[in-house]
Scaffold this motif. Sequence first.
Motif, PDB file in Angstrom:
ATOM      1  N   ILE A 367     -10.539  -5.209  -2.971  1.00 36.59           N
ATOM      2  CA  ILE A 367      -9.925  -3.953  -3.399  1.00 36.59           C
ATOM      3  C   ILE A 367     -10.375  -2.853  -2.437  1.00 36.59           C
ATOM      4  CG2 ILE A 367      -9.842  -2.212  -5.229  1.00 36.59           C
ATOM      5  CD1 ILE A 367     -10.242  -4.495  -7.236  1.00 36.59           C
ATOM      6  N   GLU A 368      -9.421  -2.267  -1.724  1.00 32.11           N
ATOM      7  CA  GLU A 368      -9.746  -1.205  -0.769  1.00 32.11           C
ATOM      8  C   GLU A 368      -9.777   0.163  -1.442  1.00 32.11           C
ATOM      9  OE1 GLU A 368      -8.046  -3.071   3.415  1.00 32.11           O
ATOM     10  OE2 GLU A 368      -6.792  -1.652   2.305  1.00 32.11           O
ATOM     11  N   GLU A 369      -8.834   0.364  -2.355  1.00 30.30           N
ATOM     12  CA  GLU A 369      -8.815   1.635  -3.068  1.00 30.30           C
ATOM     13  C   GLU A 369      -7.862   1.551  -4.257  1.00 30.30           C
ATOM     14  OE1 GLU A 369      -6.654   5.004  -1.272  1.00 30.30           O
ATOM     15  OE2 GLU A 369      -6.244   3.659   0.421  1.00 30.30           O
ATOM     16  N   THR A 371      -4.860   3.479  -5.907  1.00 37.20           N
ATOM     17  CA  THR A 371      -3.850   4.436  -5.459  1.00 37.20           C
ATOM     18  C   THR A 371      -3.151   5.041  -6.673  1.00 37.20           C
ATOM     19  OG1 THR A 371      -2.014   2.842  -5.372  1.00 37.20           O
ATOM     20  CG2 THR A 371      -3.494   2.953  -3.453  1.00 37.20           C
ATOM     21  N   ARG A 373      -0.278   4.548  -7.545  1.00 37.47           N
ATOM     22  CA  ARG A 373       0.613   3.531  -8.109  1.00 37.47           C
ATOM     23  C   ARG A 373      -0.119   2.288  -8.591  1.00 37.47           C
ATOM     24  NH1 ARG A 373       5.451   2.436  -4.054  1.00 37.47           N
ATOM     25  NH2 ARG A 373       3.691   1.987  -2.662  1.00 37.47           N
ATOM     26  N   ILE A 375      -3.279  -0.731  -7.105  1.00 37.18           N
ATOM     27  CA  ILE A 375      -4.451  -1.228  -6.377  1.00 37.18           C
ATOM     28  C   ILE A 375      -4.009  -1.685  -4.985  1.00 37.18           C
ATOM     29  CG2 ILE A 375      -6.214  -3.030  -6.272  1.00 37.18           C
ATOM     30  CD1 ILE A 375      -6.255  -3.038  -9.322  1.00 37.18           C
ATOM     31  N   LYS A 376      -4.718  -1.215  -3.969  1.00 36.50           N
ATOM     32  CA  LYS A 376      -4.419  -1.590  -2.591  1.00 36.50           C
ATOM     33  C   LYS A 376      -5.449  -2.590  -2.089  1.00 36.50           C
ATOM     34  CE  LYS A 376      -3.335   0.443   1.928  1.00 36.50           C
ATOM     35  NZ  LYS A 376      -4.246  -0.403   2.720  1.00 36.50           N
ATOM     36  N   THR A 377      -4.979  -3.705  -1.568  1.00 40.09           N
ATOM     37  CA  THR A 377      -5.804  -4.710  -0.896  1.00 40.09           C
ATOM     38  C   THR A 377      -5.307  -4.824   0.541  1.00 40.09           C
ATOM     39  OG1 THR A 377      -4.414  -6.656  -1.312  1.00 40.09           O
ATOM     40  CG2 THR A 377      -5.895  -5.943  -3.101  1.00 40.09           C
ATOM     41  N   LYS A 380      -1.584  -6.215   0.311  1.00 44.75           N
ATOM     42  CA  LYS A 380      -0.463  -5.452  -0.223  1.00 44.75           C
ATOM     43  C   LYS A 380      -0.963  -4.371  -1.178  1.00 44.75           C
ATOM     44  CE  LYS A 380       1.984  -7.217  -3.622  1.00 44.75           C
ATOM     45  NZ  LYS A 380       2.831  -8.098  -4.458  1.00 44.75           N
ATOM     46  N   GLU A 381      -0.045  -3.526  -1.626  1.00 45.05           N
ATOM     47  CA  GLU A 381      -0.342  -2.566  -2.689  1.00 45.05           C
ATOM     48  C   GLU A 381       0.356  -3.044  -3.960  1.00 45.05           C
ATOM     49  OE1 GLU A 381      -0.072   2.195  -3.846  1.00 45.05           O
ATOM     50  OE2 GLU A 381       0.881   1.447  -2.018  1.00 45.05           O
ATOM     51  N   TRP A 382      -0.461  -3.310  -4.974  1.00 45.99           N
ATOM     52  CA  TRP A 382       0.068  -3.758  -6.266  1.00 45.99           C
ATOM     53  C   TRP A 382       0.349  -2.537  -7.129  1.00 45.99           C
ATOM     54  CZ3 TRP A 382       0.596  -9.022  -7.458  1.00 45.99           C
ATOM     55  CH2 TRP A 382      -0.041  -9.923  -6.599  1.00 45.99           C
ATOM     56  N   GLU A 383       1.459  -2.555  -7.825  1.00 49.73           N
ATOM     57  CA  GLU A 383       1.801  -1.466  -8.736  1.00 49.73           C
ATOM     58  C   GLU A 383       1.478  -1.878 -10.175  1.00 49.73           C
ATOM     59  OE1 GLU A 383       5.677   0.143  -8.385  1.00 49.73           O
ATOM     60  OE2 GLU A 383       5.653   0.157  -6.176  1.00 49.73           O
TER      61      GLU A 383
END
Length: 546
Positions: A367-369, A371, A373, A375-377, A380-383
């Motif tokens: 997990i990078e951050e 967001t 919307r 979780i960003k890895t 990809k960015e999961w909504e």
Amino acid sequence: MGSISYGLNGLHINGVPELDALIIGGGFAGVYQLKHLRDAGYKVKLVESGSDYGGVWYWNRYPGARVDSAIPVYEFSDPDLWKTWSWKQRFPGSAELRAYFAHVADVWDLRRDTEFDAFVESAVWNDYEAKWTIKTRKGDVYKAKFFLPNTGFAAKRYIPDWKGIDSFRGTFLHPSYWPHEEPDLRGKKVAVIGTGSTGIQIATDLAPIAGELVVFRRTINTSMPMRQVNYEDGDQEIPREDYPDFYRGRTDSFGGFDFNFIGRSTFDDGLKERLETYEKLWASGDFKFWLATYHDMLSDKYANREAYNFWRDKTRAKIHDPRVRDLLAPMNPPYSFGCKRVSLENGFFEIFNEPHVHLVDVNSTPIEEITPRGIKTPEKEWEFDYIICATGFDSLTGGLKQIDIRGPSGQSLEEHWRDATYTYLGMSVSGFPNMFFSYGPQAPSPFCNGPTCAQLQGDWILNLMNHMRERGLEKVEAERRSEKKWRNLVVKIANATLLPETRSWYMGDNIPGKPREPLLYLGGVPTYYKTLGETAKNGYTGFKLE
């Protein structure tokens, strides 16, 4: 001269209640102490940060929350309680457990001496008065001869310091802050971060209703099947006439249950007999495969690998996808079986066979951050609509250290434990007179059934208080050499097992910067019980009494 008055709760000096004991915590340990200290004639008050009794079960209202210790082991031994109470399930859910605590409160008449919604923020010892001054966040002040904080092992939540948490436009929840009004998650996009017992229970319960469920996991959980049983017409697991003998036997069990390790080593049995033993333990649907197996399972690597292999093969058979299978039940163990907290599950591994349930390995895609919307890895960015942060607690020491507790030297408990944890008997600390805690560090706590530990430690504390009252003593304090000796024993016993080789909250590993050390006594309940008895019999050796 200050004013002295008598209120409904006893003596008041300058408006401050004067107590024999102030208890923190409305869980098993706290309510047991309130009942039995009051019965012994002590002026006592219980303060609880929640709005009702239950301890962790007041806070844990998340979907799927239930205890994984079976009844009747997970209840008090008082006949006034069990003769008038019937459980609906072998492993009760959190709502039923809260109902049980309400029953306990009614039978034991606890509410008249309890203050709810009261978080204790400080406790300071006055050597001249030989009393603690205890203050709550809302401004209440108490003076007490004894300070008994029963914060337990899960009082301080842990949420990693991810970038962007406050930016998330959906709902971000730690499970122990679950809303009392159940949110509607049907059809929603839900993230569950963590696969400890809480994460497993939530994910299993939400999988049938979520539109999309994504589980983020760091390590495997060697969770075992829960054999749930529903009871009707007052029937229970065993006949009530057997309860007295059953409860007496809890202190003869390594974990305070109704079972013990097998009195032989893993390889004393041939393969056929060993597999038959494993199958029988597995079929029990409780902790027996973990804590009633061969006695060398937690200390011998080869014996431990045999247990892991059996668990692995049983678990892999439930998972269809080869990638998920290798992540949740790899061929080679990432750590020794049973050296992290084992959970019981009821369909957890099977949820990943559903197309709308996904598994993210945060070792390869961290997990990078957070967001706005989701979780960003790196992938990809999961909504998400909901992010459920099942990342656990600053266990065992965190609940005590979050209170500003100061002894006569002015040093705080947090400062005393900054580099390493020291206790005597897992209940007291040198430099902090007349303070005793339960279900805390360096006791059997997380390896002991909760009610067993509450009664065992609660009775010992009461007997010590009676000993002092009978002799006109005002002060008891653990000697520094006693806590050093106890810590050395805790470490020595732990090092005879495989647990220190594994990163876990048993070792303080889940909290950045926390000292890595064994935080539990692994000698078992019978040995611990014997040690407490001998300490009392010998005039409370290891303590200075005045």
